[in-house]
Motif scaffolding. Structure first.
Motif, mmCIF file in Angstrom:
data_model
loop_
_atom_site.group_PDB
_atom_site.id
_atom_site.type_symbol
_atom_site.label_atom_id
_atom_site.label_comp_id
_atom_site.label_asym_id
_atom_site.label_seq_id
_atom_site.Cartn_x
_atom_site.Cartn_y
_atom_site.Cartn_z
ATOM 1 N N VAL A 34 -3.051 10.609 4.062
ATOM 2 C CA VAL A 34 -2.139 10.991 2.986
ATOM 3 C C VAL A 34 -2.301 12.469 2.651
ATOM 4 O O VAL A 34 -3.414 12.973 2.528
ATOM 5 C CB VAL A 34 -2.335 10.088 1.733
ATOM 6 C CG1 VAL A 34 -3.749 10.128 1.215
ATOM 7 C CG2 VAL A 34 -1.342 10.415 0.644
ATOM 8 N N GLU A 35 -1.162 13.144 2.535
ATOM 9 C CA GLU A 35 -1.109 14.538 2.104
ATOM 10 C C GLU A 35 -0.315 14.571 0.810
ATOM 11 O O GLU A 35 0.796 14.030 0.751
ATOM 12 C CB GLU A 35 -0.418 15.386 3.171
ATOM 13 C CG GLU A 35 -0.237 16.837 2.755
ATOM 14 C CD GLU A 35 0.510 17.626 3.810
ATOM 15 O OE1 GLU A 35 -0.128 18.047 4.789
ATOM 16 O OE2 GLU A 35 1.748 17.761 3.655
ATOM 17 N N ARG B 47 -11.006 8.936 -4.864
ATOM 18 C CA ARG B 47 -10.922 8.175 -6.119
ATOM 19 C C ARG B 47 -9.481 7.961 -6.551
ATOM 20 O O ARG B 47 -9.136 6.902 -7.080
ATOM 21 C CB ARG B 47 -11.712 8.882 -7.216
ATOM 22 C CG ARG B 47 -13.201 8.730 -7.071
ATOM 23 C CD ARG B 47 -13.951 9.387 -8.197
ATOM 24 N NE ARG B 47 -15.379 9.194 -8.021
ATOM 25 C CZ ARG B 47 -16.304 10.068 -8.361
ATOM 26 N NH1 ARG B 47 -15.945 11.211 -8.938
ATOM 27 N NH2 ARG B 47 -17.577 9.819 -8.165
ATOM 28 N N LEU B 48 -8.616 8.956 -6.347
ATOM 29 C CA LEU B 48 -7.201 8.787 -6.682
ATOM 30 C C LEU B 48 -6.568 7.699 -5.818
ATOM 31 O O LEU B 48 -5.807 6.861 -6.314
ATOM 32 C CB LEU B 48 -6.445 10.104 -6.497
ATOM 33 C CG LEU B 48 -6.665 11.180 -7.564
ATOM 34 C CD1 LEU B 48 -5.938 12.467 -7.179
ATOM 35 C CD2 LEU B 48 -6.183 10.695 -8.917
ATOM 36 N N VAL B 49 -6.881 7.701 -4.526
ATOM 37 C CA VAL B 49 -6.349 6.672 -3.629
ATOM 38 C C VAL B 49 -6.892 5.306 -4.039
ATOM 39 O O VAL B 49 -6.137 4.335 -4.190
ATOM 40 C CB VAL B 49 -6.689 6.993 -2.159
ATOM 41 C CG1 VAL B 49 -6.313 5.829 -1.244
ATOM 42 C CG2 VAL B 49 -5.990 8.272 -1.712
ATOM 43 N N ALA C 42 1.992 6.695 -6.902
ATOM 44 C CA ALA C 42 0.868 7.363 -7.563
ATOM 45 C C ALA C 42 0.685 8.811 -7.142
ATOM 46 O O ALA C 42 0.263 9.637 -7.947
ATOM 47 C CB ALA C 42 -0.424 6.590 -7.287
ATOM 48 N N LEU C 43 1.012 9.129 -5.876
ATOM 49 C CA LEU C 43 0.635 10.431 -5.343
ATOM 50 C C LEU C 43 1.806 11.310 -4.892
ATOM 51 O O LEU C 43 1.585 12.473 -4.562
ATOM 52 C CB LEU C 43 -0.328 10.243 -4.164
ATOM 53 C CG LEU C 43 -1.613 9.475 -4.480
ATOM 54 C CD1 LEU C 43 -2.394 9.204 -3.212
ATOM 55 C CD2 LEU C 43 -2.444 10.240 -5.493
ATOM 56 N N ILE D 103 0.847 -1.199 0.000
ATOM 57 C CA ILE D 103 0.000 0.000 0.000
ATOM 58 C C ILE D 103 0.880 1.246 0.000
ATOM 59 O O ILE D 103 0.660 2.181 -0.780
ATOM 60 C CB ILE D 103 -0.959 -0.005 1.204
ATOM 61 C CG1 ILE D 103 -1.978 -1.140 1.060
ATOM 62 C CG2 ILE D 103 -1.644 1.355 1.356
ATOM 63 C CD1 ILE D 103 -2.793 -1.394 2.326
ATOM 64 N N THR D 104 1.887 1.271 0.848
ATOM 65 C CA THR D 104 2.801 2.413 0.938
ATOM 66 C C THR D 104 3.491 2.660 -0.401
ATOM 67 O O THR D 104 3.547 3.801 -0.879
ATOM 68 C CB THR D 104 3.842 2.179 2.046
ATOM 69 O OG1 THR D 104 3.163 2.058 3.300
ATOM 70 C CG2 THR D 104 4.855 3.308 2.111
#
Length: 98
Positions: A57-58, A72-74, A24-25, A17-18
């Motif tokens: 998440v920031e 949605r991005l996550v 992605a972010l 997940i990390t």
């Protein structure tokens, strides 16, 4: 002669997940919390100890986006895991400075 080489263990789901969210972010802050122990024996507990998660998440990618768009991005970064290995995911997503 016996081969004594060991096969490395697969990464824990939290590590996956990390890595996915980092790729992605590009987060400036990321916490991945395994909440599965709070749900042991409940619906959705698959016995792995890795079924329920919280992510905090920031990311600059969230600037100007609604809460739903951020989630949605996550979810998109974790889509296959949500379909197979993650039963529940709580998301707290913010842009820097919020």
């Amino acid at each position: 002669m016996t081969d004594t080489a060991t096969v490395p263990a697969p990464p824990f789901l939290g590590q996956i997940i990390t890595a996915r969210l980092t790729e992605a972010l590009a987060p400036t802050h990321l916490e991945v919390v395994n909440d599965s122990h709070h749900h042991a024996g409940h619906s959705g507990d698959d016995g792995t100890g890795e079924s329920h998660w919280t992510v905090v998440v920031e990311s600059p990618r969230f600037s100007g986006l609604s809460r739903v768009a951020r989630q949605r991005l996550v979810n998109g970064a974790l889509a296959d895991l949500l379909a197979t290995r993650i039963h529940a995911l709580a998301i707290r997503a913010r842009a820097p400075g919020e």
